[in-house]
Design an enzyme around this catalytic site. Structure first.
Site, PDB file in Angstrom:
ATOM      1  N   SER A 254       1.359  -1.624  -0.539  1.00  0.00           N
ATOM      2  CA  SER A 254      -0.220   0.060  -0.322  1.00  0.00           C
ATOM      3  C   SER A 254       1.061   1.469  -0.098  1.00  0.00           C
ATOM      4  O   SER A 254       1.867   1.530   1.010  1.00  0.00           O
ATOM      5  CB  SER A 254      -1.042  -0.012   1.247  1.00  0.00           C
ATOM      6  OG  SER A 254      -1.636   0.716   1.829  1.00  0.00           O
TER       7      SER A 254
ATOM      8  N   TYR B  70      -2.621   6.197  -4.765  1.00  0.00           N
ATOM      9  CA  TYR B  70      -3.746   6.606  -4.791  1.00  0.00           C
ATOM     10  C   TYR B  70      -3.559   8.100  -5.477  1.00  0.00           C
ATOM     11  O   TYR B  70      -2.305   8.108  -5.426  1.00  0.00           O
ATOM     12  CB  TYR B  70      -4.277   7.100  -3.814  1.00  0.00           C
ATOM     13  CG  TYR B  70      -4.741   6.161  -2.811  1.00  0.00           C
ATOM     14  CD1 TYR B  70      -6.065   5.421  -2.305  1.00  0.00           C
ATOM     15  CD2 TYR B  70      -4.423   5.063  -1.662  1.00  0.00           C
ATOM     16  CE1 TYR B  70      -7.067   4.912  -1.770  1.00  0.00           C
ATOM     17  CE2 TYR B  70      -4.243   4.356  -0.667  1.00  0.00           C
ATOM     18  CZ  TYR B  70      -5.904   3.974  -0.583  1.00  0.00           C
ATOM     19  OH  TYR B  70      -6.847   3.213  -0.084  1.00  0.00           O
TER      20      TYR B  70
ATOM     21  N   THR C 248      -6.076   1.953  -6.613  1.00  0.00           N
ATOM     22  CA  THR C 248      -6.990   2.388  -6.001  1.00  0.00           C
ATOM     23  C   THR C 248      -8.346   3.702  -6.170  1.00  0.00           C
ATOM     24  O   THR C 248      -7.324   4.126  -6.368  1.00  0.00           O
ATOM     25  CB  THR C 248      -7.179   1.954  -4.957  1.00  0.00           C
ATOM     26  OG1 THR C 248      -6.732   0.847  -3.733  1.00  0.00           O
ATOM     27  CG2 THR C 248      -8.297   2.999  -3.784  1.00  0.00           C
TER      28      THR C 248
ATOM     29  N   LYS D  98      -8.395  -0.668  -9.138  1.00  0.00           N
ATOM     30  CA  LYS D  98      -8.830  -1.613  -7.765  1.00  0.00           C
ATOM     31  C   LYS D  98     -10.136  -0.362  -7.089  1.00  0.00           C
ATOM     32  O   LYS D  98     -10.115   0.510  -7.050  1.00  0.00           O
ATOM     33  CB  LYS D  98      -8.288  -2.022  -7.350  1.00  0.00           C
ATOM     34  CG  LYS D  98      -8.648  -2.151  -6.056  1.00  0.00           C
ATOM     35  CD  LYS D  98      -7.311  -2.758  -4.014  1.00  0.00           C
ATOM     36  CE  LYS D  98      -7.861  -2.887  -3.474  1.00  0.00           C
ATOM     37  NZ  LYS D  98      -8.573  -2.186  -2.812  1.00  0.00           N
TER      38      LYS D  98
ATOM     39  N   HIS E 239     -13.900  -1.932  -1.336  1.00  0.00           N
ATOM     40  CA  HIS E 239     -13.131  -1.779  -0.108  1.00  0.00           C
ATOM     41  C   HIS E 239     -13.140  -2.290   1.064  1.00  0.00           C
ATOM     42  O   HIS E 239     -12.914  -1.476   2.326  1.00  0.00           O
ATOM     43  CB  HIS E 239     -12.872  -0.087   0.314  1.00  0.00           C
ATOM     44  CG  HIS E 239     -11.575   0.245   0.238  1.00  0.00           C
ATOM     45  ND1 HIS E 239     -10.979   1.192  -0.278  1.00  0.00           N
ATOM     46  CD2 HIS E 239     -10.451   0.810   1.832  1.00  0.00           C
ATOM     47  CE1 HIS E 239      -9.307   2.154  -0.222  1.00  0.00           C
ATOM     48  NE2 HIS E 239     -10.039   1.608   1.465  1.00  0.00           N
TER      49      HIS E 239
END
Length: 389
Positions: free
Chosen positions: A110, A133, A159, A252, A276
């Protein structure tokens, strides 16, 4: 208290994790949005299908390998990106990545990790993806993507379902912030878990990939993260990101078949059907519920664009869940909480135990279904259970 070696399924590890974590931290691990009905539906959706075994097949040799995001994996598992895994154990993302490598899964780091892009790449030899992100400051996003490419990550996962933070009421009730703080309401909860407190004292919380950007004015990490999400992020931003990354590009957070088709038209290589973990929009449809329609919509497109991979994220707790997802057309499965349960319960050994259990279940389930390879899973492997009249 029993050890991770005495845990026989993911539920056992989840129980052990609850005993290891202070209640406010456990709330972060287990919580969802609003009434948490989307999170519950993610699990319940699998019960709508039953497995149909074939008999009298030689299953003395079973190979669960699969190709996902351009990587040949020992089994079709992608460890999902989870923010600040170091909150649950100081081993954090390094422990998870090593567990993934040891079991032949693909690990996803992440952007909000507690360990840096470079540290995880150096510590774990297996296949890895980086999850990004698109932040208000596009420079941060570009820099992280470039770092991931330089460090050898094989796929980029964007994401797309967090234009704004979800409403996580369990977190609010627990009065939890990042980093966790002691207060009148939380002191007893933290004091009851001295092992966790000692671990955090030795390894303070950080957003390792934001060391040059994190606030120095006392603003909590929670508030800082919330400020970074960009509600203006849209389809027009995909092409510039595509130019930054020459490997597999994944979106995603897709839940509509038409969005999956749009992703294919934009040159995306795969989509992850995900809500999520039920942590953003409550009552959102479960990824498994939209999987068949998404696969069908992509197939109708035809050509190379219609062949993009679909990965199922949400509710995976058993090998049978994975089989059902693949029977409905998924190329692979993604799971986050199982690895975190293991991590919280026993560090790297616990994370490894979680993935080993799932891999063993998956291989055993193939054999019990009369199958010897992942590629043999098809629509005939499952049966839709009739609902109540």
């Amino acid at each position: 208290m029993k050890s991770v070696s005495q845990c026989w399924n993911i539920a056992d590890l989840a129980s052990l994790a609850r005993k290891a974590l202070p209640a406010p931290v456990h709330a972060i691990l287990e919580g969802g949005a609003d009434d948490e009905s989307a999170m519950a539906r993610n699990r319940a959706a699998f019960a709508d299908y039953a497995l149909v075994p074939r008999v009298l097949n030689d299953v003395s040799q079973v190979d669960g390998a699969a190709t996902v995001l351009g990587q040949r994996l020992a089994w079709p598992m992608v460890v999902a990106p989870t923010a600040i895994a170091g909150l649950f154990h100081s081993g954090g993302e390094v422990a998870l990545a090593r567990a993934a490598a040891a079991t032949g899964a693909l690990f996803t780091l992440s952007a909000m990790a507690s360990r840096s892009i470079e540290e995880v790449a150096a510590a774990a030899p297996g296949p890895k993806a980086f999850q990004a992100y698109v932040f208000r400051d596009r420079g941060i996003t570009r820099a992280q993507i470039q770092r991931a490419r330089a460090a050898g990550y094989g796929a980029l996962i964007l994401t797309v379902d967090v234009p704004i933070p979800g409403n996580r009421e369990r977190d609010r009730r627990a009065d939890i912030t990042l980093p966790p703080r002691l207060g009148a309401r939380t002191f007893a909860a933290f004091a009851s878990r001295p092992g966790w407190c000692l671990d955090k004292a030795r390894h303070p919380m950080r957003l390792a990939n934001f060391d040059d950007h994190c606030p120095r004015d006392g603003t909590s990490l929670s508030a800082y993260i919330a400020e970074q999400f960009d509600p203006t992020f849209n389809w027009a931003d995909i092409a510039p990101l595509r130019r930054l990354w020459d490997g597999p590009l994944v979106l995603k957070g897709i839940l509509r078949p038409e969005d999956a088709c749009r992703a294919a038209a934009e040159g995306v290589d795969a989509v992850v059907l995900s809500n999520h973990g039920g942590r953003q929009l409550d009552t959102a449809v479960a990824p498994l519920d939209v999987l068949p329609r998404t696969v069908e919509a992509l197939a109708r497109r035809g050509g190379a664009a219609g062949a993009i991979q679909v990965i199922l994220d949400g509710g995976i707790r058993r090998g049978t869940d994975m089989v059902k997802a693949l029977a409905l057309g998924a190329a692979g499965c993604m799971a986050g909480r199982p690895g975190l349960y293991g991590l919280a319960a026993g560090g790297q050994a616990g994370a490894l135990r979680a993935l080993q259990l799932l891999r063993e279940e998956y291989g055993r389930d193939l054999g019990l279904l009369g199958l010897t390879a992942t590629e043999q899973i098809d629509a005939g492997t499952i049966w839709r259970v009739p609902g109540p009249a």
